[in-house]
Each structure stands twice: as structure tokens, then as C-alpha cells.
Design a protein around this motif. Sequence first.
Motif, short mmCIF file in Angstrom:
data_model
loop_
_atom_site.label_atom_id
_atom_site.label_comp_id
_atom_site.label_asym_id
_atom_site.label_seq_id
_atom_site.Cartn_x
_atom_site.Cartn_y
_atom_site.Cartn_z
N LEU A 149 4.95 -4.24 -5.08
CA LEU A 149 4.47 -3.29 -4.08
C LEU A 149 3.03 -2.85 -4.39
CD1 LEU A 149 4.83 -1.49 -1.63
CD2 LEU A 149 6.04 0.16 -3.06
N GLN A 150 2.72 -2.65 -5.66
CA GLN A 150 1.36 -2.26 -6.04
C GLN A 150 0.34 -3.33 -5.63
OE1 GLN A 150 0.73 -0.51 -9.98
NE2 GLN A 150 2.92 -0.12 -10.15
N GLU A 151 0.70 -4.58 -5.82
CA GLU A 151 -0.20 -5.66 -5.42
C GLU A 151 -0.38 -5.67 -3.90
OE1 GLU A 151 -0.84 -10.40 -6.30
OE2 GLU A 151 1.21 -9.65 -6.12
N GLU A 152 0.71 -5.51 -3.16
CA GLU A 152 0.63 -5.51 -1.69
C GLU A 152 -0.21 -4.32 -1.20
OE1 GLU A 152 3.66 -5.88 2.17
OE2 GLU A 152 4.47 -5.46 0.17
N LEU A 153 -0.06 -3.16 -1.85
CA LEU A 153 -0.86 -1.99 -1.48
C LEU A 153 -2.34 -2.23 -1.75
CD1 LEU A 153 1.44 0.87 -2.79
CD2 LEU A 153 0.67 0.61 -0.43
N ALA A 154 -2.66 -2.85 -2.88
CA ALA A 154 -4.07 -3.12 -3.21
C ALA A 154 -4.69 -4.04 -2.18
CB ALA A 154 -4.17 -3.73 -4.61
N ILE A 155 -3.98 -5.10 -1.82
CA ILE A 155 -4.49 -6.05 -0.83
C ILE A 155 -4.68 -5.35 0.51
CG2 ILE A 155 -3.90 -8.11 0.51
CD1 ILE A 155 -2.45 -9.13 -2.05
N THR A 156 -3.72 -4.52 0.90
CA THR A 156 -3.80 -3.82 2.18
C THR A 156 -4.94 -2.80 2.18
OG1 THR A 156 -1.39 -4.08 2.38
CG2 THR A 156 -2.47 -2.54 3.90
N GLN A 157 -5.14 -2.12 1.06
CA GLN A 157 -6.27 -1.18 0.95
C GLN A 157 -7.60 -1.89 1.18
OE1 GLN A 157 -5.09 1.26 -2.83
NE2 GLN A 157 -6.80 2.31 -1.87
N GLN A 158 -7.76 -3.04 0.55
CA GLN A 158 -9.01 -3.78 0.71
C GLN A 158 -9.20 -4.21 2.16
OE1 GLN A 158 -9.39 -7.54 -1.37
NE2 GLN A 158 -11.61 -7.46 -1.30
N GLU A 165 -8.21 -8.15 8.93
CA GLU A 165 -6.88 -8.12 9.52
C GLU A 165 -5.85 -7.74 8.46
OE1 GLU A 165 -3.64 -11.13 11.65
OE2 GLU A 165 -5.63 -11.86 11.08
N VAL A 166 -5.00 -6.78 8.78
CA VAL A 166 -3.97 -6.33 7.85
C VAL A 166 -2.79 -7.30 7.94
CG1 VAL A 166 -2.36 -4.48 7.27
CG2 VAL A 166 -4.68 -3.93 7.99
N THR A 167 -2.42 -7.87 6.80
CA THR A 167 -1.41 -8.93 6.80
C THR A 167 0.01 -8.42 6.55
OG1 THR A 167 -1.91 -9.32 4.46
CG2 THR A 167 -3.06 -10.70 6.08
N THR A 168 0.17 -7.23 5.95
CA THR A 168 1.52 -6.76 5.67
C THR A 168 2.28 -6.45 6.96
OG1 THR A 168 2.85 -5.13 4.46
CG2 THR A 168 0.82 -4.34 5.47
N LYS A 169 3.56 -6.75 6.95
CA LYS A 169 4.41 -6.46 8.10
C LYS A 169 5.19 -5.15 7.91
CE LYS A 169 3.16 -10.39 9.82
NZ LYS A 169 2.11 -10.40 10.88
N ASN A 170 5.04 -4.58 6.74
CA ASN A 170 5.76 -3.35 6.41
C ASN A 170 4.92 -2.14 6.83
OD1 ASN A 170 6.83 -1.05 5.02
ND2 ASN A 170 7.84 -2.40 3.56
N LYS A 171 5.40 -1.40 7.82
CA LYS A 171 4.64 -0.27 8.36
C LYS A 171 4.44 0.82 7.31
CE LYS A 171 6.06 -0.90 13.18
NZ LYS A 171 6.76 -0.29 14.34
N ASP A 172 5.43 1.02 6.46
CA ASP A 172 5.29 2.05 5.42
C ASP A 172 4.22 1.67 4.40
OD1 ASP A 172 7.17 3.70 6.53
OD2 ASP A 172 8.82 3.03 5.25
N VAL A 173 4.16 0.40 4.05
CA VAL A 173 3.12 -0.06 3.12
C VAL A 173 1.75 0.14 3.74
CG1 VAL A 173 2.11 -2.09 2.00
CG2 VAL A 173 4.58 -1.72 1.91
N LYS A 174 1.62 -0.20 5.01
CA LYS A 174 0.33 -0.03 5.69
C LYS A 174 -0.07 1.44 5.73
CE LYS A 174 -2.14 -0.81 10.03
NZ LYS A 174 -2.05 -1.26 11.45
#
Length: 863
Positions: A149-158, A165-174
Motif C-alpha cells: 500500500l505504501q508503494e501504491e500511495l507513493a506512485i499515486t502521490q507522484q 493519469e492516476v492508475t490506481t483503481k482504489n478510491k480510498d488509496v487515491k
Amino acid sequence: MAKSSCSTRILNLIKKSSLKTVDQQDLIEKINIAVLESKKTNLDKVDIDRISQEVTEQVKAQKKINKINAVNDEILVRKTIQEQIKNFNGDEQEGLISLLVGSNRLTMGARSSVGVAQNAAQGQLIAAFDGELTANNLDGMFDKADGRLQEELAITQQQISEGLEVTTKNKDVKKLAEIMEKHSEIARQALNARGANIPKMWGYVVKQSYDQFNVRAAANRLGKNLNEITADPNLKGTDINYNKNYTAFKNFILQYLDGDRTFGNTDNIDSFLMNSYNSIIGNKIQVADGASGVFGSRSVTKGISNKRVLHFKSAKDWYAFNEKFGTGSLKETYYSGLMTSGRNIGMLDTLGTNPKKNFEKIRIAISNRMLANKRSTESLSSYKQFEKFMNVVDGTVYTFDGGKNGFALSKWSAIGRAVGNVSKLGGAVISAAADIGIYGSEMKYQGRTFLGGMAEAMGGIGRIKNTKQKKDIAKMLGFIGDGTIYDVSGRFQVGDNLNKGWTQVQRTFFKYNLLSWWTNTLKENSMLGMANYYANQKNLNFNQLNKPLQSFFGLYNIDATKWDVIRKTAMSKADDGTEFINISELSNMSDADIKKITGMNDLSKIELQMEKDKFKYSVSGMLLDRSIFAVIEPDARTKGTMTQGTLAGTGLGEAMRFLGQFKAFPMAIANKVLGREMAFLRDTSGNFSLRNAQDMGRGIKGLASIVVTSAFMGYISMTAKDLLRGKTPRDPNNIKTIMAAFLQGGGLGIYGDVLFKEQRDAGSVAAGLIGPFPTTVIDVGLALKYALSGEGGKAGKAAYRTISSNIPFLNLFYIKAAFDYLIGFQIMETMNPGVLKRVEKRMKKDYNQEYLFTKPSSQFKGF
């Protein structure tokens, strides 16, 4: 395009610009970095003219920022000089100390210090972030984020920061990534508003945190054998262990760094990386040394290159590095970054963009005025006498030094002190009964009643915990109670830099001995109690407030104008109808209110927001500061006094830290509680005086109340300890009991069990006063002395005492008595036959005290 042609065009552009005094080489280096960042390999495809123009404009902007900073610093310095002369005339040294770490003097602004401003800024940055997490039900996800999750959050933050374009499909992560990036930007922009020049970057907050212990032991962290690593022969002046660990770190990080951006203006990559490596393991990135030293600032100079940013190729690459050398916990990483930003904000707000230089200007100006008035300036003769306090507030005291062995000395000394904590403070929560009386005395100081304050404290303890809404209000006030960022061990010592393992051991210990619950409950309760008390005065103008409260507000520069804004803006009701001051509501105050407070009508939008934040921080700072008067903890002043500003890893620094172990609590009582009451007996020059009968009476009553209450609570504490050990209460009419009660209630209760063991002679007790570590050494010495002299019984008893008193967790108050009756007494009697009988006789003689149930001597005869 040939390199010489490129350089010529750059130089020609510089000559045509208005930058007459700019160092040309520095400008060329900045342009070269921008060229590299363009990612073009063919110079003919690079728009040199456009890039040069953009960089030149950046340099012009920095020059403009520097000019603005210089003007703002001059205004701040002059204003501070005037306030110091007005409020501390005759006691100028105390005035300058108060500017850094606060004072108990009864004068305007005596507690408006760098230290208080830093605590407030940290608390409010975290409170705002926490509030938004809670509002979106994301605090659980944030608290428990695993590596994936930390890696996914870092990628989404960048992606969010750079408009990708935001690649995560998890609305909470976004949503969580949006909130994290938003508050990272808030911290960066707040620093820029105060004179820094930090370019936009994703994850600004999280990039400031490292685990210096893993970095120093890089080879082990990466699973490499030191024997298999070839030392770099070019690294001079380093030992082989350091050399190989640095080499392992360098080889690992280079595969993830964006070399063009990171090394664009350096000809020596090894030198750059070694500076960064030393900065991380020395904890120097945490130092708050002004606008040019803020992490990531464009104005960082070569002299402080340890603050430059390590640019990673992507968020994924940053996470690969952070997984090995970060703190491991997303919460700890993020909060640590916010706290570093808060420490810098507090410093910039109080001492401007060049803190040490500005402080020196203030000191010299006040000294010159004293000379003009034909007064001695000996008290202000040197910066050296203030350095110990500056080293605390700028964070230098938490860095490492001591040469090539300094890191190891600091690390193992800190672990040694941690072992002392978890093996000797098992009954600390019982000794903490004295907190109730101290809590009451603080509320009395603010204009309430002593007994009412004590009742409030006991009510908070009896309630176990507050409702969620009240907890949220406490957070908005700036209360930080989570063990992730607050260690209860700080109540008893000046603090250590510990690795993750031992930090967690201490947190677990203070959770199990109930001191975390006790301290956090009382602190939270004190902030809510104060916020409710102030809210109850909302219908009174400043002149109608009781005199103690008026005087108290003045310590934090709260006057009639500021009180009017607070009472009309910052009020909230809890679900049970109780009203509190709510700091977050101050965000709604009008621009007109800010202009009234500052006395300035020409503030820009950014300046208005900054002044609004400063006002919020000042109110929050007052509540936070008084919470550690009500529930005693060492503040910056106590830490400066106890460490003398020395660094960890140095011989003197470690000696001071061993000396200070367990003494921060009694030292803080003397400095804060007794010092607060003694202030009523001093005149404006800091000398004892009978100048004001009313103040003098208040001070004497305050001291008397503290002494009597401390003795009473000390006796309760002793009695609780004795009952837990299976003993009857001590005779309250016995003079030894009375003296012991005073010591318990006065703060020595934490340390008394360490010092006053059976069969220690007076010399051993006196020597033990220098700290628990020397006490242990003395116990070992006694065991050897008795063994060599043929006194086997005494030698065995001393050896047993030494071993048993240094076993972590064994002295937890609900374990120790059980251990003694299960096996401890049997071991003692085996080691020294007849010892239990002698202990019983001594108890009866000294305190008219017996065991509640079966006497150990009649039950345990040894193995």
C-alpha cells in the motif's frame, strides 16, 4: 552544438541580464542542471536560450526573496529588541533565554519562545492532517499501511502532483494520496511564505525521513557480508567498517537516483553522496537552521549541501530505497516530515530566516544599550552562554558527533539507557501519583482552584478515556498522544536517538506499565480542561477576567484585542453541551481581525494567511505548553540545562546523558513548578524582592500548597507500592516516613527505588546520584569487593540485586511482587542466608512496618 558555443551563449545571456553581482559559475551550474533535466542527449536539440532565460529568472527571483528576507529579518530584529528592552529591562539575560526556550518571569511574552512556537506548529500541521483523515474515514488505512500500500500511495502521490493519469483503481488509496500530497504542499508553501524557496516536488514531507541506523549498517541491511565488499581506496580518513557500509549504500542508491538532477552541479559524486550519507547518519537533516537550510530549498548553498534533495527516478524507485532505509512505518515517516517542517516554521516565525545571525544582532544591540546606560554587560558577553538552548531548539543536540567512533558510542549508550528505562521504571505509574497535585497547582496558577484542578485530574483518570468528539477537539488543540511520535521516556530523561527495535521495546514497556495511558490521559484532559475554562469566560472582556488569568494570557502575548477574536471565533460544543475553545475555528477569523491583531493594513493574501496561522499557533502553543506544566515533562529549557547543548556520540555528551537519566522529571519540577511560584518573589530584574505583597503572598501560598500536596501524594504513592509488595503502610508519624514522602512527591520517587536498596552504604547512595548506570557499576563493584574479602553471602546478594534489577520488564509493578514470592525471595535467602530476617527487622525499625501476610523469612529458607 559544441560545448564551448553553449557556454559562450550562456555567458552572453548573463552579461545582458541585470544580474551584475551574481556569481557566474553558480549560474552556469544551475543552467547545466536544467539542460540535463530536459533529458536531451543531443545539445543541438536543447533550447539553451529558453532554459537559460528561465534559470536566470529563477536566480532573479531568489535575489528578490533574499532582499525580502533581509527586510523582514530587520523588522523582526528591531521589534524583538524593543520588546526585550521593555519586558526584561534589568534582566536581559533571562529575556534572551526566554526568546529561545521561555521563562517563568511575570512579564509580557515571557513564554512566547522558539520552543513553544515549534511545538505549536508541529501540533497544528499534524492536527489538520489528522482531521482530514478522520473526516474521510481513512485513519485506519493510514495507520496500518503495509509495504504494498505504501508503494501504491507513493506512485499515486507522484501522479497527482505532476498532473499524470492516476492508475490506481482504489478510491480510498487515491483519496489518501490526495490528502497526503495536499498537506505536504501546505507544509512546503508555509515554509516558502516564511522565506524559503522550495520548488514543487511530490512527497515533500516523506522525503525527509530516514532510518540512520539502517543507513550506517547498510551492508547488513542489504544482506551483504562485509568481508565480501571491497573497500574504496579513495575514501580517506574513514575506518574499514564505515568505508564498506558507505560503499554498499552508494552502490544500492545509485541504481535508483536520477543522476542528472541529483549530481548536475557536482564534479565529485562520491563527495556529494558521502556528504549526504554523513548527514543522514548524523541526523543533520533535522536541524532547523533558517530559510537557506530548509530541506529542498533552492537557496541551499555548498556549505550546507547535506540538505540537498536526493532525486529518485520515480516514486517506485523512491519506495525501493525507502523500503530498505526508511523508517518502515508510513505514519512515522509522514509525521516525522511534518514535525521537521513544524520545527522549521517555529524557528522562522520567531527568529526569522537567519536565526543565529538574528539572535546575535539582538544580543549585541541589547548589550550596546546596557553599555550606553553604564551597566555591566557580563551577562550578555558571549553567545556561548545561550548556545545550549539554541542547540535544543534548532535540533543540533539530537545530531551525532565524536569522530569515527561517535555513531557507535551514541548508539550503544542510548541502548544502555533504554535498558535502564525498561528494567527500572516498572512502578513509574505508581510514583506518578504526584502528577495530581502538580496538575492542581497549574490550574490554580491560571485562576482556578487547587482542589478543583486535582478533582479534574482524578476525574479524567477515573473516566479512563474521553468521548471520540472530545478526543477530536483535543487533537485540534494540538494534542499529540500517539506513541508513534511521542515517547513517554522523555518524562524522565532528555531523549535519545534509538533504532526502531529499541524504540518499540520502550513503547511497549510504557504501555504495559500503564504510564502511556496515564500521561496521555492527563495531558489530553488538561488541554480540554483549560479549553473549557477559557470558553466559560467568553462573555467577559479582557479587563473583566480574573487577574491571574489576565497575567497568564500576557505570558503568551494575548491582550484584549486577541482575546476578543478568540472569544467570538474559536468556540465549539461537544456532544454533551460542554463548550471548548477550538483552534481549528480560528481559521474562520476575518481579514479585518488579523489586521487588528497585527496592526498592519497592507498585508497581501499570503501574508494574511501566514499571520492567521501564526495566531492559531500562538493559542495552540499556550495550551500545549501548559499541558506539560500540568503533567510534568522536560521542555526545551530543561533539556538545554541538562545536556548543556552537547552532542550525542561525544564523550561529554554521553556523560551528560547518563548523568541526566531519570532526572529530567525532578529537574523539570524544580524549573517549571517551583520556578513558576518563585517568580512571584522576584522583581523585574530577577532578584528576590518584597516589592509586591500580593504577589509575594501568592507565591508563598503556591509553594506551601505544592509542598503539602506533594508530601500527601508521595505518601499515597509509597503506600500503594508497599501494598503491591505485600507490606503494611509505613507509620505516617515517623520522621523517616515523612521525609520519604516528600522525596516521592517531589519527583525522586521515580529514582528512589534505584538508589535506596538494602545494604547500600551512604557513599554508594551518594555516588549513585550521578545516574543508574554508575549505580549498576557500583553494585558490581560491591559484589566483587565482598567476594574478594570472603563475604560470600553479601557478594551473592549484591550480584543477585545487580542482575535482577537489570532484567527488562521484570520490575513491572504487577510482576515484581509475584516474582519475589515465586522465586525471588528463595534466591535471596540462598545467596545470603538470614537476609530476609534482617530486611524485616530493618523495616520494623525504620518505618514500623511489617509484611501483610506470611513473613518471607518464615516461608523461604533457600534452595
